[in-house]
Design a protein around this motif. Sequence first.
Motif, mmCIF file in Angstrom:
data_model
loop_
_atom_site.group_PDB
_atom_site.id
_atom_site.type_symbol
_atom_site.label_atom_id
_atom_site.label_comp_id
_atom_site.label_asym_id
_atom_site.label_seq_id
_atom_site.Cartn_x
_atom_site.Cartn_y
_atom_site.Cartn_z
ATOM 1 N N GLY A 9 -6.182 -12.273 -26.251
ATOM 2 C CA GLY A 9 -7.066 -12.173 -25.507
ATOM 3 C C GLY A 9 -7.663 -13.440 -24.823
ATOM 4 O O GLY A 9 -7.087 -14.832 -25.384
ATOM 5 N N GLY A 10 -8.872 -13.367 -24.323
ATOM 6 C CA GLY A 10 -9.328 -14.538 -23.676
ATOM 7 C C GLY A 10 -10.170 -14.247 -22.287
ATOM 8 O O GLY A 10 -10.578 -13.199 -22.061
ATOM 9 N N LEU A 11 -10.312 -15.321 -21.663
ATOM 10 C CA LEU A 11 -11.372 -15.362 -20.333
ATOM 11 C C LEU A 11 -10.153 -15.462 -19.282
ATOM 12 O O LEU A 11 -9.557 -16.547 -19.276
ATOM 13 N N ALA A 40 -16.007 -1.453 -24.410
ATOM 14 C CA ALA A 40 -17.005 -2.007 -23.634
ATOM 15 C C ALA A 40 -18.193 -1.896 -24.555
ATOM 16 O O ALA A 40 -18.590 -1.003 -24.907
ATOM 17 N N PRO A 41 -19.202 -2.999 -24.212
ATOM 18 C CA PRO A 41 -20.457 -2.606 -24.843
ATOM 19 C C PRO A 41 -21.072 -1.448 -24.421
ATOM 20 O O PRO A 41 -21.289 -1.343 -23.062
ATOM 21 N N GLY A 42 -21.883 -0.763 -25.259
ATOM 22 C CA GLY A 42 -22.438 0.297 -24.810
ATOM 23 C C GLY A 42 -21.536 1.697 -24.320
ATOM 24 O O GLY A 42 -22.203 2.459 -24.179
ATOM 25 N N GLU A 87 -14.476 -4.878 -14.673
ATOM 26 C CA GLU A 87 -14.299 -3.987 -15.697
ATOM 27 C C GLU A 87 -13.665 -3.600 -16.637
ATOM 28 O O GLU A 87 -13.656 -2.607 -17.472
ATOM 29 N N ASP A 88 -12.711 -4.497 -16.831
ATOM 30 C CA ASP A 88 -11.497 -4.460 -17.893
ATOM 31 C C ASP A 88 -12.310 -5.061 -19.324
ATOM 32 O O ASP A 88 -11.700 -5.116 -20.182
ATOM 33 N N THR A 89 -13.416 -5.967 -18.915
ATOM 34 C CA THR A 89 -13.981 -6.694 -19.943
ATOM 35 C C THR A 89 -14.173 -5.795 -21.285
ATOM 36 O O THR A 89 -15.013 -4.657 -21.021
ATOM 37 N N ALA A 90 -13.750 -5.997 -22.406
ATOM 38 C CA ALA A 90 -13.866 -5.046 -23.481
ATOM 39 C C ALA A 90 -13.319 -5.824 -24.747
ATOM 40 O O ALA A 90 -12.417 -6.788 -24.617
ATOM 41 N N VAL A 91 -13.306 -5.105 -25.651
ATOM 42 C CA VAL A 91 -12.869 -5.491 -27.240
ATOM 43 C C VAL A 91 -11.449 -4.544 -26.992
ATOM 44 O O VAL A 91 -11.587 -3.378 -26.980
ATOM 45 N N TYR A 92 -10.437 -5.218 -27.273
ATOM 46 C CA TYR A 92 -8.936 -4.225 -27.221
ATOM 47 C C TYR A 92 -8.500 -4.098 -28.579
ATOM 48 O O TYR A 92 -8.505 -5.322 -29.287
ATOM 49 N N THR A 117 -12.207 -11.059 -21.717
ATOM 50 C CA THR A 117 -13.264 -11.230 -20.804
ATOM 51 C C THR A 117 -12.857 -11.485 -19.326
ATOM 52 O O THR A 117 -12.071 -12.566 -19.093
ATOM 53 N N VAL A 118 -13.187 -10.659 -18.372
ATOM 54 C CA VAL A 118 -12.807 -11.080 -16.823
ATOM 55 C C VAL A 118 -13.899 -11.295 -16.173
ATOM 56 O O VAL A 118 -14.833 -10.497 -15.680
#
Length: 120
Positions: A9-11, A40-42, A87-92, A117-118
């Motif tokens: 993972g990463g940025l 993703a958050p929420g 919108e792919d930003t999330a914990v995988y 994080t994208v």
Amino acid sequence: QVQLVESGGGLVQAGGSLRLSCAASGSIVSINGMGWYRQAPGKQRELVAGITSGGRNYGDSVKGRFTISRDNAKNTVYLQMNSLKPEDTAVYYCNADIQYSWYRPALEYWGQGTQVTVSS
């Protein structure tokens, strides 16, 4: 004791690529399905991709951009993520159905999660 350990993972900037890896270790008799989920958050956790001996399946939002693969000799599953979007930003999270004993049915295991994080 069975563990799933994720990495990769990463940025990354929008349009970029990342490759996630998840290695299963411990007392393993066999591994059935393996896959990736994200949260993703929420939002609720959702399926990203799954792979079994019968084939692969993908969430609608990642079809054509993500590819799941598996190395059975290494008990490892990969997720190649291309054309990443914010919108792919999330914990995988890695997920697998693993049989740890000849005398017990397979159980579901989860990895600890890796942040993707994208940026736009």
